[in-house]
Scaffold this motif. Structure first.
Motif, PDB file in Angstrom:
ATOM      1  N   ARG A  50     120.860  43.017  88.709  1.00  9.66           N
ATOM      2  CA  ARG A  50     121.242  42.671  87.339  1.00  9.66           C
ATOM      3  C   ARG A  50     122.175  43.694  86.699  1.00  9.66           C
ATOM      4  NH1 ARG A  50     116.887  40.581  83.473  1.00  9.66           N
ATOM      5  NH2 ARG A  50     118.809  40.321  82.347  1.00  9.66           N
ATOM      6  N   GLN A  53     125.372  42.204  85.177  1.00 11.22           N
ATOM      7  CA  GLN A  53     125.065  41.439  83.973  1.00 11.22           C
ATOM      8  C   GLN A  53     124.818  42.370  82.787  1.00 11.22           C
ATOM      9  OE1 GLN A  53     121.686  38.905  84.453  1.00 11.22           O
ATOM     10  NE2 GLN A  53     121.973  37.889  82.499  1.00 11.22           N
ATOM     11  N   ARG A  54     124.110  43.471  83.024  1.00 13.12           N
ATOM     12  CA  ARG A  54     123.896  44.444  81.947  1.00 13.12           C
ATOM     13  C   ARG A  54     125.214  45.068  81.511  1.00 13.12           C
ATOM     14  NH1 ARG A  54     119.816  46.127  85.343  1.00 13.12           N
ATOM     15  NH2 ARG A  54     120.977  48.005  85.870  1.00 13.12           N
ATOM     16  N   ARG A  56     128.224  43.708  81.645  1.00 15.04           N
ATOM     17  CA  ARG A  56     128.961  42.719  80.837  1.00 15.04           C
ATOM     18  C   ARG A  56     128.384  42.613  79.441  1.00 15.04           C
ATOM     19  NH1 ARG A  56     129.037  39.689  85.707  1.00 15.04           N
ATOM     20  NH2 ARG A  56     127.172  38.600  85.037  1.00 15.04           N
ATOM     21  N   ALA A  57     127.069  42.669  79.313  1.00 16.91           N
ATOM     22  CA  ALA A  57     126.438  42.585  77.993  1.00 16.91           C
ATOM     23  C   ALA A  57     126.802  43.796  77.139  1.00 16.91           C
ATOM     24  CB  ALA A  57     124.920  42.473  78.142  1.00 16.91           C
TER      25      ALA A  57
END
Length: 106
Positions: A50, A53-54, A56-57
């Motif tokens: 992940r 994804q982190r 990008r957040a």
């Protein structure tokens, strides 16, 4: 990714149940099997998987903060541009050449 995690956790659960119900096994052995073969490795793998994804957040949150900051300061900039001397500073004008350019002697 989550399908593999669910499948692996099912396998580990069955290993733990087999360990706990075996005649030579113990419940403590089943619990240790569940944590060492299941929870710990799956937690590490999910954390690593992940990471994009982190990232990008975090970038999206920083972009939203930058946009909010830009909109908060934009009205002040527009008001200052309509009245150029409202800031109390001297107006910008061409300065006389105070320092001569450096060149060789003739």
């Amino acid at each position: 990714m989550y399908l593999i995690v669910i499948g692996w956790m099912y396998v580990v659960l069955m290993m733990s149940v087999a360990e706990a119900t075996n005649t030579t096994g113990t419940v403590l052995g089943g619990i240790v099997t569940f944590f060492l073969y299941g929870i710990l490795p799956v937690g590490i793998v999910v954390y690593v998987m992940r990471a994009p994804q982190r990232r990008r957040a975090i970038k999206a949150r920083e972009a939203a903060e930058d946009a909010a900051r830009a909109t908060a300061t934009a009205p002040d900039a527009r008001a200052a541009s309509t009245q150029p001397d409202a800031g109390g500073e001297a107006p910008g004008a061409a300065e006389p050449g105070g320092v001569a350019p450096v060149r060789k002697e003739p």
